[in-house]
Motif scaffolding. Sequence first.
Motif, PDB file in Angstrom:
ATOM      1  N   LEU A 183       0.801  -1.225   0.000  1.00  0.00           N
ATOM      2  CA  LEU A 183       0.000   0.000   0.000  1.00  0.00           C
ATOM      3  C   LEU A 183       0.834   1.276   0.000  1.00  0.00           C
ATOM      4  CD1 LEU A 183      -3.161  -0.566   2.236  1.00  0.00           C
ATOM      5  CD2 LEU A 183      -3.052  -0.093  -0.207  1.00  0.00           C
ATOM      6  N   PRO A 184       1.832   1.415   0.881  1.00  0.00           N
ATOM      7  CA  PRO A 184       2.596   2.677   0.872  1.00  0.00           C
ATOM      8  C   PRO A 184       3.220   3.032  -0.478  1.00  0.00           C
ATOM      9  CG  PRO A 184       2.973   1.524   2.922  1.00  0.00           C
ATOM     10  CD  PRO A 184       2.220   0.569   2.023  1.00  0.00           C
ATOM     11  N   PRO A 185       3.861   2.098  -1.189  1.00  0.00           N
ATOM     12  CA  PRO A 185       4.418   2.493  -2.495  1.00  0.00           C
ATOM     13  C   PRO A 185       3.333   2.894  -3.502  1.00  0.00           C
ATOM     14  CG  PRO A 185       5.386   0.411  -1.772  1.00  0.00           C
ATOM     15  CD  PRO A 185       4.285   0.743  -0.816  1.00  0.00           C
ATOM     16  N   ALA A 186       2.175   2.246  -3.442  1.00  0.00           N
ATOM     17  CA  ALA A 186       1.088   2.593  -4.366  1.00  0.00           C
ATOM     18  C   ALA A 186       0.574   3.999  -4.075  1.00  0.00           C
ATOM     19  CB  ALA A 186      -0.043   1.565  -4.258  1.00  0.00           C
ATOM     20  N   ILE A 187       0.384   4.321  -2.811  1.00  0.00           N
ATOM     21  CA  ILE A 187      -0.062   5.667  -2.423  1.00  0.00           C
ATOM     22  C   ILE A 187       1.031   6.680  -2.759  1.00  0.00           C
ATOM     23  CG2 ILE A 187      -0.641   7.139  -0.449  1.00  0.00           C
ATOM     24  CD1 ILE A 187      -2.948   5.362  -1.166  1.00  0.00           C
ATOM     25  N   ALA A 216       3.255   6.575  -5.111  1.00  0.00           N
ATOM     26  CA  ALA A 216       3.315   6.812  -6.555  1.00  0.00           C
ATOM     27  C   ALA A 216       2.231   7.792  -6.989  1.00  0.00           C
ATOM     28  CB  ALA A 216       3.180   5.490  -7.309  1.00  0.00           C
ATOM     29  N   GLN A 217       1.015   7.633  -6.466  1.00  0.00           N
ATOM     30  CA  GLN A 217      -0.077   8.539  -6.833  1.00  0.00           C
ATOM     31  C   GLN A 217       0.224   9.957  -6.375  1.00  0.00           C
ATOM     32  OE1 GLN A 217      -2.623   9.735  -4.199  1.00  0.00           O
ATOM     33  NE2 GLN A 217      -3.058  11.223  -5.806  1.00  0.00           N
ATOM     34  N   LEU A 218       0.697  10.111  -5.140  1.00  0.00           N
ATOM     35  CA  LEU A 218       0.980  11.448  -4.617  1.00  0.00           C
ATOM     36  C   LEU A 218       2.128  12.114  -5.367  1.00  0.00           C
ATOM     37  CD1 LEU A 218       0.496  10.727  -0.818  1.00  0.00           C
ATOM     38  CD2 LEU A 218      -0.867  12.319  -2.201  1.00  0.00           C
ATOM     39  N   LYS A 219       3.161  11.360  -5.679  1.00  0.00           N
ATOM     40  CA  LYS A 219       4.289  11.928  -6.434  1.00  0.00           C
ATOM     41  C   LYS A 219       3.839  12.353  -7.832  1.00  0.00           C
ATOM     42  CE  LYS A 219       8.064   9.644  -4.036  1.00  0.00           C
ATOM     43  NZ  LYS A 219       9.081   8.584  -4.089  1.00  0.00           N
ATOM     44  N   ALA A 274      -5.922  16.346  -1.564  1.00  0.00           N
ATOM     45  CA  ALA A 274      -6.781  15.374  -0.882  1.00  0.00           C
ATOM     46  C   ALA A 274      -7.723  14.606  -1.813  1.00  0.00           C
ATOM     47  CB  ALA A 274      -7.551  16.049   0.247  1.00  0.00           C
ATOM     48  N   PRO A 275      -8.383  15.248  -2.770  1.00  0.00           N
ATOM     49  CA  PRO A 275      -9.315  14.466  -3.601  1.00  0.00           C
ATOM     50  C   PRO A 275      -8.649  13.298  -4.336  1.00  0.00           C
ATOM     51  CG  PRO A 275      -9.768  16.804  -3.842  1.00  0.00           C
ATOM     52  CD  PRO A 275      -8.474  16.684  -3.055  1.00  0.00           C
ATOM     53  N   GLY A 276      -7.484  13.523  -4.932  1.00  0.00           N
ATOM     54  CA  GLY A 276      -6.783  12.430  -5.614  1.00  0.00           C
ATOM     55  C   GLY A 276      -6.333  11.356  -4.647  1.00  0.00           C
TER      56      GLY A 276
END
Length: 162
Positions: free
Chosen positions: A28-32, A34-37, A119-121
């Motif tokens: 989960l942390p790497p997936a989150i 990647a989205q935030l970056k 936050a929305p993304g």
Amino acid sequence: MSDPTDVPWLSDGERHAWMALTTVLMSLPPAIDAQLKRDAGINFFEYQILSSLSQAADRSVRMSLLAHLAGGSLSRLSHAVSRLERQGWVERRNMDTTEVRCVVAVLTDAGLAMVEQTAPGHVREARRLVFDALTEEQVAQLEKIGHQLIASAAPHLISCLR
């Protein structure tokens, strides 16, 4: 050296649950991240800092508590806050209390705007990765299990979740 027969080995069911949990914790942390970056140019740790500050009543949190809330060491937090300060999203302030002198991190107006924009993304990704795969009952179970595990592993953080 301890006697291996004294080890309370995991049952097959416990071992399978442990492997599922550790896989979740690792994936989960790497997936989150990647989205935030990709969407905001920040990592999950930095988002946790900004999010924790945005939820505080006066948008400020002691650095020592913020490290716990964001899931990092004081050293890692200090480096991340320095990066966030350069962006104009966070400020450090010295606070004198009756107990002790401490440093707090304060979310700026620009930092709050960043959280509100990001936050929305982040929520869409959390929903996609976790909540869309669970029923309402499972979400309630997840919360209960999460609180029980936190009470065991990091009891000082339980009060921060409410």
